[in-house]
Design an enzyme around this catalytic site. Structure first.
Site, PDB file in Angstrom:
ATOM      1  N   HIS A  37       2.554   3.651  -8.934  1.00 14.12           N
ATOM      2  CA  HIS A  37       2.433   1.968  -9.260  1.00 14.12           C
ATOM      3  C   HIS A  37       3.672   1.670 -10.043  1.00 14.12           C
ATOM      4  CE1 HIS A  37      -1.619   2.025  -7.366  1.00 14.12           C
ATOM      5  NE2 HIS A  37      -2.134   2.830  -8.572  1.00 14.12           N
ATOM      6  N   LEU A  84      11.960 -20.140  -4.881  1.00 10.04           N
ATOM      7  CA  LEU A  84      10.860 -19.215  -4.276  1.00 10.04           C
ATOM      8  C   LEU A  84       9.444 -19.242  -5.048  1.00 10.04           C
ATOM      9  CD1 LEU A  84      10.286 -16.558  -2.403  1.00 10.04           C
ATOM     10  CD2 LEU A  84      10.829 -15.253  -4.514  1.00 10.04           C
ATOM     11  N   ASP A  95       0.858  -1.190   0.129  1.00  8.71           N
ATOM     12  CA  ASP A  95       0.098  -0.101   0.072  1.00  8.71           C
ATOM     13  C   ASP A  95       0.986   1.252  -0.052  1.00  8.71           C
ATOM     14  OD1 ASP A  95      -2.411   1.411   0.050  1.00  8.71           O
ATOM     15  OD2 ASP A  95      -2.754   1.110   2.084  1.00  8.71           O
TER      16      ASP A  95
HETATM   17  C1  FPP Z   1      -2.086   0.028  -3.336  1.00  6.50           C
HETATM   18  O1  FPP Z   1      -1.675   1.458  -3.300  1.00  6.50           O
HETATM   19  C2  FPP Z   1      -1.370  -0.481  -4.448  1.00  6.50           C
HETATM   20  C3  FPP Z   1      -2.114  -1.230  -5.178  1.00  6.50           C
HETATM   21  C4  FPP Z   1      -3.621  -1.375  -5.602  1.00  6.50           C
HETATM   22  C5  FPP Z   1      -1.463  -1.882  -6.681  1.00  6.50           C
HETATM   23  C6  FPP Z   1      -0.100  -2.754  -6.293  1.00  6.50           C
HETATM   24  C7  FPP Z   1       0.608  -2.774  -7.469  1.00  6.50           C
HETATM   25  C8  FPP Z   1       1.765  -2.432  -7.509  1.00  6.50           C
HETATM   26  C9  FPP Z   1       2.831  -2.447  -6.690  1.00  6.50           C
HETATM   27  C10 FPP Z   1       2.392  -2.410  -9.005  1.00  6.50           C
HETATM   28  C11 FPP Z   1       2.111  -3.726 -10.089  1.00  6.50           C
HETATM   29  C12 FPP Z   1       1.974  -5.090  -9.507  1.00  6.50           C
HETATM   30  C13 FPP Z   1       2.728  -6.228 -10.149  1.00  6.50           C
HETATM   31  C14 FPP Z   1       2.643  -7.507  -9.601  1.00  6.50           C
HETATM   32  C15 FPP Z   1       3.789  -5.939 -11.016  1.00  6.50           C
HETATM   33  P1  FPP Z   1      -2.666   2.562  -3.525  1.00  6.50           P
HETATM   34  O2  FPP Z   1      -2.726   2.985  -4.948  1.00  6.50           O
HETATM   35  O3  FPP Z   1      -3.789   2.217  -2.626  1.00  6.50           O
HETATM   36  O4  FPP Z   1      -1.942   3.515  -2.797  1.00  6.50           O
HETATM   37  P2  FPP Z   1      -2.767   4.828  -1.760  1.00  6.50           P
HETATM   38  O5  FPP Z   1      -3.285   4.089  -0.492  1.00  6.50           O
HETATM   39  O6  FPP Z   1      -1.388   5.725  -1.513  1.00  6.50           O
HETATM   40  O7  FPP Z   1      -3.524   5.516  -2.825  1.00  6.50           O
END
Ligand code: FPP
Length: 245
Positions: A38, A132, A21
């Site tokens: 992201h 892994l 997150d």
């Molecule tokens: C939460 O941060 C994150 C996500 C919903 C997406 C996670 C995706 C990645 C780490 C990148 C792509 C993944 C792969 C497997 C290649 P948020 O957007 O909710 O952050 P915020 O709470 O600060 O708004």
């Protein structure tokens, strides 16, 4: 001294689950669009995979896209899907060479054709690797996971292949998306929120939980080591008492 140098390598968690997150807030702090966060989050994925290999952790499960994330603006959903395709296309050969076995937890059939095809290819190419286990939760929800398991179990009961009284923990385990993977020992959530967010509800039952304010794009081996160090100094009882009590 670094946390990575303070770890007990004979007592590593077998399986770590991670709620990644804080990508959006990381980007906002820099005046950049959420998708940039992201993209940097994808670098965090690269780093945690290498860190798990280096620290000898057997399984890691990353929450990349939840069944609730479809509610986000269309361009963010589309951007995340594209990033996942990019990740698999760019990384799969290197993951394979490192001995990483990719699995997807979630409803793969509910994904758009592009990400689905890449995910299936990644699973097939890396099947059988044993260094892994990298489980990526995409289109995943803990409740949806339990529901699909219950549906499969009910079908077996209906067909006379399973008796109701034989339904136990092991039967549930075998029907969840994570079948064959041991439960997480440690769950990490970055980004400062302290919620479970419908992540591995059954499987995380006895996981030690570690929260950090670090945003996911800043995650690295030192942060992971801090979480593992904390885990190694906890007293896991599984509902029982400590032996000296
Ligand atoms: C939460 O941060 C994150 C996500 C919903 C997406 C996670 C995706 C990645 C780490 C990148 C792509 C993944 C792969 C497997 C290649 P948020 O957007 O909710 O952050 P915020 O709470 O600060 O708004």
């Amino acid at each position: 001294m670094k946390y990575s140098e303070m770890l007990d390598y004979n007592n590593m968690p077998t399986h770590i689950s991670v709620i990644m997150d804080g990508n959006g807030r990381w980007a906002k702090k820099r005046g950049m669009p959420r998708l940039y966060g992201h993209r940097q989050g994808m670098e965090g994925v690269r780093r945690i995979v290498q860190a798990c290999v280096d620290l000898n952790i057997r399984y890691v499960t990353l929450y990349a896209f939840s069944t609730e994330n479809w509610k986000r603006p269309q361009d963010e959903v589309g951007g995340l899907m594209k990033l996942m395709v990019e990740y698999f296309n760019k990384e799969i050969d290197e993951l394979d060479e490192k001995g990483v076995c990719v699995r997807i937890l979630g409803d793969v059939d509910g994904l758009p054709a592009g990400p689905k095809a890449c995910a299936v290819k990644a699973i097939e190419q890396t099947a059988g690797n044993e260094v892994l286990g990298l489980n990526i939760a995409i289109n995943y929800g803990g409740r949806a996971d339990i529901i699909q398991a219950v549906q499969k179990i009910c079908t077996e009961v209906q067909d006379g292949r399973l008796a109701i009284e034989d339904i136990d923990d092991a039967v549930m385990d075998a029907h969840l998306y994570s079948a064959g993977i041991p439960d997480p020992d440690l769950m990490i959530r970055t980004g400062g929120e302290k919620r479970l967010s419908n992540f591995l509800l059954w499987q995380n039952s006895y996981a030690e939980i570690w929260f950090t304010d670090v945003y996911w794009p800043d995650f690295d081996i030192e942060v992971l080591s801090r979480a593992v160090y904390d885990y190694q100094n906890r007293d896991r009882r599984y509902g029982g008492l400590r032996e000296d009590k």
